[in-house]
Scaffold this active site. Structure first.
Site, mmCIF file in Angstrom:
data_model
loop_
_atom_site.group_PDB
_atom_site.id
_atom_site.type_symbol
_atom_site.label_atom_id
_atom_site.label_comp_id
_atom_site.label_asym_id
_atom_site.label_seq_id
_atom_site.Cartn_x
_atom_site.Cartn_y
_atom_site.Cartn_z
ATOM 1 C CG HIS A 236 -1.767 1.210 1.394
ATOM 2 N ND1 HIS A 236 -3.129 1.217 1.176
ATOM 3 C CD2 HIS A 236 -1.452 2.476 1.748
ATOM 4 C CE1 HIS A 236 -3.597 2.440 1.385
ATOM 5 N NE2 HIS A 236 -2.594 3.230 1.746
ATOM 6 C CD GLU A 237 1.417 3.640 3.796
ATOM 7 O OE1 GLU A 237 1.709 4.755 3.308
ATOM 8 O OE2 GLU A 237 0.326 3.414 4.360
ATOM 9 C CG HIS A 240 0.410 6.372 -0.520
ATOM 10 N ND1 HIS A 240 -0.684 6.853 -1.211
ATOM 11 C CD2 HIS A 240 -0.073 5.813 0.626
ATOM 12 C CE1 HIS A 240 -1.780 6.583 -0.512
ATOM 13 N NE2 HIS A 240 -1.448 5.948 0.592
ATOM 14 C CG HIS A 246 -5.919 6.380 0.232
ATOM 15 N ND1 HIS A 246 -5.982 7.202 1.337
ATOM 16 C CD2 HIS A 246 -4.866 5.533 0.452
ATOM 17 C CE1 HIS A 246 -5.013 6.874 2.165
ATOM 18 N NE2 HIS A 246 -4.322 5.876 1.659
HETATM 19 ZN ZN LIG Z 1 -2.494 5.209 2.113
#
Ligand SMILES: [Zn+2]
Ligand SMILES: [Zn+2]
Length: 281
Positions: A236-237, A240, A246
């Site tokens: 997930h990170e 980014h 998101h």
């Molecule tokens: Zn996030």
């Protein structure tokens, strides 16, 4: 006698090491539980906490986080509706049990809706070969264990994009810098109680795990099923750090919430398309 004493000692140990962290985690949200049923027109003690929360993640727009009050105004109602819609729960505009459940679920610290004064704005890397490095302020795992989990997390993105990732040489700083930190850790975004991690977009590349949570490499292991999967959050990170924001799709890796004990390491088709589109040329 000795047995009784050791039982008591064990009990005290449990109280201290098992229960205490949980109390600390939920303390800031104690009053949130009392807000159930609040709706437009109400004035309820602690409502400012919900406003602060919705403000942090880009739903409630207000100039100054410190002057938020306890009045349930029009803007709070529309912010709640937008939040409920994003979460995929009933859009009631009231603080119902699902909303409270949402607010109490651990989440990523990156806002769902980008606010102009946040540094969490898009962008992309010009280089296709990126390096990464680890520097912790709190040691949660051995470097070897962490390297394995992060290598696997990077592979999820490398498999579906033209990007290549390699761990930087010993002592060298990578393009993406990863580490475990707690609370205020000097980047202007102290971890809030509910946040398990956050990361900055290209070409900043900082990826911070919140050391306060209980982390695991394998939530399926006995005794680990209430912990947060370091690899799932890693995927997930890293998203980014590569420039993705998101997703409101609850099955997406880029969905901002995470249920402790779950594994979410596989990118959805939309996410694969997303990263391909971002690094097409
Ligand atoms: Zn996030
Ligand atoms: Zn940070």
């Amino acid at each position: 006698m000795a047995d009784k004493f050791s039982t008591q000692l064990f009990g005290a140990f449990l109280m201290f090491f098992v229960l205490q962290p949980f109390v600390i985690k939920s303390l800031e949200f104690e009053s949130v539980q009392n807000l159930e049923g609040a709706q437009k027109g109400d004035v309820v003690n602690g409502l400012n906490q919900i406003k602060k929360y919705l403000h942090s993640y880009g739903y409630y727009h207000h100039d100054n986080e410190d002057t938020l009050d306890d009045r349930f105004d029009d803007s709070l109602e529309s912010a709640l509706k937008a939040y409920q819609d994003y979460l995929g729960i009933d859009v009631t505009g009231k603080i119902d049990s699902d909303t409270i459940k949402g607010v109490l679920t651990p989440r990523c610290g990156v806002p769902d809706h980008l606010v102009s004064n946040y540094r969490f704005n898009g962008g992309k890397w010009t280089n296709r070969s990126l390096s990464w490095s680890v520097k912790n302020s709190v040691n949660v795992f051995t470097p070897y264990e962490l390297t394995l989990a992060l290598t696997a997390a990077f592979k999820s993105w490398a498999d579906v994009s033209p990007l290549k990732f390699a761990k930087a040489g010993k002592g060298k700083k990578g393009d993406i810098t990863i580490g475990f930190f707690s609370r205020d850790h000097g980047d202007g975004y102290p971890f809030k109680a509910e946040e398990f991690a956050h990361a900055f977009p290209p070409k900043d590349g900082r990826l911070h795990y919140n050391a306060k949570w209980d982390w695991t490499f394998d939530p399926t292991k006995k005794g680990e099923n209430n912990k947060i999967d370091v690899q799932s959050v890693g995927v997930h990170e890293i998203g980014h750090t590569l420039g993705l924001s998101h997703s409101s799709d609850t099955s997406a890796v880029m969905y901002p919430y995470y249920n402790p004990g779950s594994i979410k390491r596989d990118l959805t088709d939309d996410e694969k398309k997303g990263i391909k589109a971002l690094y097409r040329n």
